[in-house]
Motif scaffolding. Structure first.
Motif, PDB file in Angstrom:
ATOM      1  N   ALA A  90       2.787   6.256  -8.318  1.00 35.02           N
ATOM      2  CA  ALA A  90       1.755   6.648  -7.359  1.00 35.02           C
ATOM      3  C   ALA A  90       2.337   6.763  -5.954  1.00 35.02           C
ATOM      4  O   ALA A  90       1.984   7.679  -5.195  1.00 35.02           O
ATOM      5  CB  ALA A  90       0.612   5.629  -7.378  1.00 35.02           C
ATOM      6  N   GLN A  91       3.231   5.842  -5.595  1.00 33.55           N
ATOM      7  CA  GLN A  91       3.836   5.903  -4.264  1.00 33.55           C
ATOM      8  C   GLN A  91       4.733   7.135  -4.110  1.00 33.55           C
ATOM      9  O   GLN A  91       4.728   7.785  -3.064  1.00 33.55           O
ATOM     10  CB  GLN A  91       4.659   4.647  -4.001  1.00 33.55           C
ATOM     11  N   MET A  92       5.459   7.455  -5.168  1.00 33.73           N
ATOM     12  CA  MET A  92       6.306   8.649  -5.122  1.00 33.73           C
ATOM     13  C   MET A  92       5.458   9.900  -4.902  1.00 33.73           C
ATOM     14  O   MET A  92       5.790  10.762  -4.071  1.00 33.73           O
ATOM     15  CB  MET A  92       7.105   8.763  -6.424  1.00 33.73           C
ATOM     16  N   SER A  93       4.356  10.025  -5.627  1.00 40.41           N
ATOM     17  CA  SER A  93       3.471  11.182  -5.474  1.00 40.41           C
ATOM     18  C   SER A  93       2.832  11.207  -4.088  1.00 40.41           C
ATOM     19  O   SER A  93       2.744  12.265  -3.450  1.00 40.41           O
ATOM     20  CB  SER A  93       2.390  11.163  -6.555  1.00 40.41           C
ATOM     21  N   ALA A  94       2.392  10.029  -3.616  1.00 36.25           N
ATOM     22  CA  ALA A  94       1.730   9.955  -2.309  1.00 36.25           C
ATOM     23  C   ALA A  94       2.698  10.323  -1.183  1.00 36.25           C
ATOM     24  O   ALA A  94       2.340  11.053  -0.254  1.00 36.25           O
ATOM     25  CB  ALA A  94       1.166   8.546  -2.089  1.00 36.25           C
ATOM     26  N   ILE A 138      -7.953   0.472  -9.496  1.00 35.13           N
ATOM     27  CA  ILE A 138      -8.081  -0.767 -10.274  1.00 35.13           C
ATOM     28  C   ILE A 138      -9.222  -1.612  -9.730  1.00 35.13           C
ATOM     29  O   ILE A 138     -10.042  -2.143 -10.487  1.00 35.13           O
ATOM     30  CB  ILE A 138      -6.764  -1.569 -10.237  1.00 35.13           C
ATOM     31  N   VAL A 139      -9.285  -1.728  -8.404  1.00 35.68           N
ATOM     32  CA  VAL A 139     -10.345  -2.524  -7.774  1.00 35.68           C
ATOM     33  C   VAL A 139     -11.707  -1.914  -8.066  1.00 35.68           C
ATOM     34  O   VAL A 139     -12.682  -2.635  -8.307  1.00 35.68           O
ATOM     35  CB  VAL A 139     -10.098  -2.624  -6.256  1.00 35.68           C
ATOM     36  N   GLY A 156       0.819  -1.201   0.000  1.00 34.05           N
ATOM     37  CA  GLY A 156       0.000   0.000   0.000  1.00 34.05           C
ATOM     38  C   GLY A 156       0.855   1.253   0.000  1.00 34.05           C
ATOM     39  O   GLY A 156       1.952   1.285  -0.556  1.00 34.05           O
ATOM     40  N   LEU A 157       0.362   2.305   0.669  1.00 37.07           N
ATOM     41  CA  LEU A 157       1.042   3.600   0.732  1.00 37.07           C
ATOM     42  C   LEU A 157       1.331   4.136  -0.664  1.00 37.07           C
ATOM     43  O   LEU A 157       2.406   4.671  -0.937  1.00 37.07           O
ATOM     44  CB  LEU A 157       2.346   3.497   1.540  1.00 37.07           C
ATOM     45  N   SER A 158       0.353   3.967  -1.551  1.00 38.95           N
ATOM     46  CA  SER A 158       0.526   4.397  -2.942  1.00 38.95           C
ATOM     47  C   SER A 158      -0.687   5.180  -3.430  1.00 38.95           C
ATOM     48  O   SER A 158      -1.047   5.092  -4.605  1.00 38.95           O
ATOM     49  CB  SER A 158       0.767   3.189  -3.841  1.00 38.95           C
ATOM     50  N   GLY A 159      -1.329   5.914  -2.536  1.00 44.10           N
ATOM     51  CA  GLY A 159      -2.475   6.717  -2.943  1.00 44.10           C
ATOM     52  C   GLY A 159      -3.636   5.851  -3.404  1.00 44.10           C
ATOM     53  O   GLY A 159      -3.973   4.834  -2.795  1.00 44.10           O
ATOM     54  N   ALA A 160      -4.234   6.238  -4.531  1.00 47.08           N
ATOM     55  CA  ALA A 160      -5.416   5.536  -5.048  1.00 47.08           C
ATOM     56  C   ALA A 160      -5.060   4.491  -6.096  1.00 47.08           C
ATOM     57  O   ALA A 160      -5.936   4.041  -6.835  1.00 47.08           O
ATOM     58  CB  ALA A 160      -6.387   6.550  -5.649  1.00 47.08           C
TER      59      ALA A 160
END
Length: 292
Positions: free
Chosen positions: A247-251, A98-99, A89-93
């Motif tokens: 996404a994780q970098m941005s989050a 996807i889910v 996790g820890l990657s925003g949305a």
């Protein structure tokens, strides 16, 4: 009101969290470069494979013996959703988008009276879909222990999907993943892979070239289609990997900025409270001196 000691502890805790998020951002940024390169390198091969199969399938369209992976079962009663998400996790949305797309497709199919089966690739997708579709999940593959994604990982998943198809467990299979567009943009994508969808392409240059195949088209397709399935899954895994790190970098960047804002607000409150307590003590000392 919290004491000064509690405020100092809270500020120190926020600073420690900020250091962790900053470190995670830097790690994601370093891994993103390799993941993005791998995803972009896989696109031309996958697209060229699609073009070759489309050409051969067009030549074999008049034959009644086309492989089932291309022609299908003649029914669309049972749908298999192959949902590829991340292991962490820890990657925003990233995972939830996807889910969400897979969940919407599943509910739409169920409302149409179709039977839905779900095959999860990735821990996070399995955990989220299990809450609502636990009875529909027929398989789960976790790649948490895999350090570097290889074609063998996708090939193993493809073999399981093909075995289920040959056993008559489903009629249509749709692949869900997140296509990497940029560091701040990842596009949830649904792609039907069984039966393979052949997109009609306009020939602007004139009549298409005519090829003679040896061996026959159907024999070539029977060999190429399983490999193409593995190639498309491998591409989805690589796209997911790049999307995850983006996404994780941005989050983590947003989390680091928010932690900095919290530290500034907490420090301001701490200084104001400390100043108020000092002022109060001075007033008490002066009042006591005047009373004497």
């Amino acid at each position: 009101m919290a004491s000064l000691k509690d405020m100092r502890v809270r500020i120190a805790s926020t600073k420690a969290t900020q250091k962790i998020t900053k470190a995670m951002q830097m790690v994601a940024a370093s891994k993103l470069r390799r993941a993005q390169t791998a995803a972009e390198a896989a696109r031309p091969y996958a697209e060229r494979m699609d073009a070759v199969i489309s050409n051969i399938a067009g030549a074999a369209s008049g034959s009644g013996s086309a492989p089932a992976l291309l022609a299908g079962t003649g029914s669309d009663k049972v749908h298999l959703l192959l949902v590829c998400t991340g292991e962490r996790g820890l990657s925003g949305a990233f995972n939830s988008s996807i889910v969400r797309l897979a969940r919407e497709r599943a509910l739409s199919l169920l409302n149409q009276g179709k039977e839905v089966k779900i095959f999860c690739v990735g821990k996070k997708g399995y955990e989220q879909l299990r809450r609502q579709f636990e009875r529909n999940i027929v398989g789960n593959v976790e790649l948490r222990s895999v350090k570097v994604l290889g074609f063998k990982n996708a090939e193993d998943i493809a073999k399981k999907i093909i075995a289920m198809f040959e056993a008559g467990d489903f009629d249509v299979c749709t692949l869900f993943y997140s296509r990497f567009k940029s560091v701040i943009s990842q596009v949830p994508t649904a792609q039907q892979i069984i039966p393979l969808v052949i997109e009609a392409k306009d020939d602007k240059a004139g009549a298409s070239a005519v090829y003679d195949y040896e061996p026959a088209e159907d024999e070539i397709l029977s060999s190429l289609l399983p490999r193409n399935l593995a190639v498309q899954i491998f591409r989805a895994l690589l796209e997911n990997n790049a999307s995850f790190y983006g996404a994780q970098m941005s989050a983590m960047d947003n989390a680091t900025r928010n932690a900095g804002d919290m530290i500034r607000r907490q420090t301001l409150v701490y200084n104001r409270t400390r100043q108020a307590m000092i002022t109060k003590e001075l007033i008490e000392i002066i009042s006591g001196a005047e009373a004497l």
